[in-house]
Scaffold this active site. Structure first.
Site, short mmCIF file in Angstrom:
data_model
loop_
_atom_site.label_atom_id
_atom_site.label_comp_id
_atom_site.label_asym_id
_atom_site.label_seq_id
_atom_site.Cartn_x
_atom_site.Cartn_y
_atom_site.Cartn_z
N HIS A 79 33.69 43.89 37.67
CA HIS A 79 34.34 43.76 36.16
C HIS A 79 34.92 44.95 35.77
O HIS A 79 35.84 45.20 35.18
CB HIS A 79 33.31 43.03 35.09
CG HIS A 79 33.79 43.16 34.06
ND1 HIS A 79 33.27 43.72 32.73
CD2 HIS A 79 34.65 42.49 33.30
CE1 HIS A 79 33.71 43.65 31.74
NE2 HIS A 79 34.72 42.89 32.15
N GLU A 82 38.14 45.70 37.52
CA GLU A 82 39.24 44.79 36.80
C GLU A 82 39.67 45.80 35.55
O GLU A 82 40.96 45.56 35.36
CB GLU A 82 38.60 43.49 36.19
CG GLU A 82 39.43 42.74 35.58
CD GLU A 82 38.76 41.96 34.31
OE1 GLU A 82 39.32 41.93 33.15
OE2 GLU A 82 37.92 41.26 34.56
N HIS A 83 38.81 46.22 34.87
CA HIS A 83 39.23 47.05 33.84
C HIS A 83 40.05 48.43 34.31
O HIS A 83 41.14 48.66 33.63
CB HIS A 83 38.29 47.72 32.92
CG HIS A 83 37.55 46.81 32.07
ND1 HIS A 83 37.56 47.24 30.82
CD2 HIS A 83 36.99 45.77 32.06
CE1 HIS A 83 37.03 46.15 29.86
NE2 HIS A 83 36.57 45.29 30.81
N GLU A 159 31.06 46.12 25.46
CA GLU A 159 31.18 44.79 25.84
C GLU A 159 29.87 44.07 26.05
O GLU A 159 29.58 43.01 25.61
CB GLU A 159 32.27 44.72 26.85
CG GLU A 159 32.70 42.98 27.20
CD GLU A 159 33.56 43.08 28.09
OE1 GLU A 159 33.85 41.93 28.88
OE2 GLU A 159 34.26 44.08 28.70
#
Length: 462
Positions: A79, A82-83, A159
């Site tokens: 993840h 992905e950022h 997040e």
């Protein structure tokens, strides 16, 4: 950026046999849209589906690398990467990717799950090459510095705080998964454990990128108003230059057979108690599309929670009023093992024991008495109506193709799954309920609600 980790609560395939001999993919006029598959010399797979109803195109790149491919100590790196994919290449500066897509009138985003990481753009058809060029560039030439990483890892940790640590339902689900699974990497949250995020380095993200972001681990799916041969030519131009790499060895990590009830309690600030019950169940495997049980389990989710007056909602919410809401989840195709999940929020004044007793009673009644054929047919019609709406979406078509391919199946298998689904009987649905919704494979997670502290109280304690 989006994290996908909850199970689907409805069938992801349509019951097209209910309306005609044609699939629900059918375009106006009763003709099936053409789907074309190509394999580039560098290993990249391309799937193109023509749908000429609107002058738009969905362009998606799917990497078969999700959180299940991570190792202990580096959870969350899929993840995080992905950022970082939006932080620039040698040709595109940090932050420019999204601006350039917006400049051609498109929308874009990305999402990470246990099984994959995917990136998409949806644009007017004449702009397809523009976004394809951008996506192909960052497949091979991602370039971010340590300072960019240090800023973005803080975003990811925030997040996690907002979506998990300050969300009692997410905390409960996270603990449930960590308890249900012993060896499967599904036991780790997609966003990663906080300690791993705190200790993650830019080098970890770069290693992940170098390991998995390669054309021979990617599937490009393009749906919409396109000419397949023209698309193939562009894909070969932009993606064909990417150099394939040898992929890391994937270990099986087979989940041991569960031999009794597991239980976990989570204490967290919340307005009400919650209960989650998850059973180990089988999934569909590539090459065994005629296996009855996964289809029956998919239908069982709809019997229990497929519409407003489904069994659990009707009994526990409307009649007994023991819970305020209840949901059921199962997904018959995935890379890892599967759970059949029931999760409920308790009504005021009701106890976890009461809710569990009511759920068990409803399941026992179904296992003992079964369901009527008319009930199953009504469920299929309801699901069909929802699927028809989804099939109207260019993006929805790309999503279904991508998730099917990443799970190890082919888009060609979808019709076979549909054909098999129509043969499932009430007796087969009853049989899987009786066989699998038993204590031997059950994990129970309970949220014990704690009083929420006010901001003033927190500040006074500091």
């Amino acid at each position: 950026m989006v994290i996908l980790q909850m199970r689907s609560t409805l069938l992801r395939i349509s019951f097209c046999w209910l309306i005609s001999s044609q699939c629900a993919w059918a375009a106006p006029g009763g003709t099936l849209p053409d789907t074309h598959e190509y394999q580039l010399s560098n290993g990249l797979k391309l799937i193109v589906r023509e749908d000429h109803r609107a002058p738009t195109v969905a362009h998606m790149v799917w990497y078969r690398a999700g959180s299940m491919d991570e190792i202990n100590g580096r959870t969350g790196v899929a993840h995080v990467l992905e950022h970082m994919m939006f932080k620039g290449t040698d040709k595109v500066k940090s932050g420019e990717f999204s601006r350039l897509v917006a400049a051609v009138g498109g929308r874009e985003n990305a999402f990470t799950s246990r099984d994959y990481t995917a990136y998409f753009q949806q644009v007017e058809k004449s702009k397809l090459d523009d976004v394809m060029k951008l996506e192909a560039d960052r497949m091979s030439h991602l370039n971010f510095d340590d300072a960019e990483f240090l800023k973005e890892i803080q975003v990811v940790m925030e997040e996690r705080r907002l979506r998990t640590e300050d969300n009692p339902s997410s905390l409960l689900y996270e603990s449930l998964m960590a308890t249900a699974y012993m060896s499967s990497p599904y036991r780790h949250p997609v966003i990663g454990w906080m300690n791993d995020l705190e200790n993650m380095k830019a080098a970890d993200a770069r290693d992940w990128y170098r390991s998995w972001y390669t054309p021979n681990n990617a599937t490009v799916v393009i749906t919409g108003d396109v000419d397949p041969l023209a698309v193939l030519k562009s894909v070969e131009k932009f993606y064909g230059v990417a150099t394939p790499k040898e992929l890391p060895v994937r270990k099986p990590q087979v989940e041991p057979i569960q031999k009794g009830v597991k239980q976990v309690q989570v204490k967290a600030p919340a307005d009400s108690a919650q209960l989650a019950m998850a059973w180990k169940v089988p999934k569909l495997h590539p090459g065994t599309l005629d296996d009855v049980e996964p289809y029956a389990l998919e239908l069982l989710t709809a019997v229990l929670d497929g519409y407003d007056n489904a069994r659990l909602n009707r009994t526990l919410v409307k009649q007994e009023r023991v819970v305020d809401n209840i949901g059921v989840g199962y997904d018959m195709i995935s890379r890892g093992p599967e759970l059949f999940l029931i999760q409920a929020s308790l009504a005021k004044g009701k106890t976890v024991s009461q809710a569990e007793m009511s759920i068990r009673k409803a399941l026992r009644e179904l296992a003992d008495k079964g369901i009527l054929d008319s009930e199953l047919q009504r469920i299929k019609v309801r699901i069909l109506s929802e699927q028809i709406y989804k099939r109207d979406s260019i993006f929805g078509q790309a999503m279904e193709i991508g998730t099917t391919e990443i799970a190890g199946f082919s888009w060609r298998d979808i019709d076979r799954m549909l054909d098999k689904m129509q043969t499932i009987t009430p007796a087969q649905v009853q049989a899987v309920a009786k066989k699998y919704l038993v204590d031997e494979g059950l994990t129970i997670a309970v949220l014990d609600p704690q009083v929420r502290q006010s901001v003033q109280t927190k500040q006074g304690a500091q």
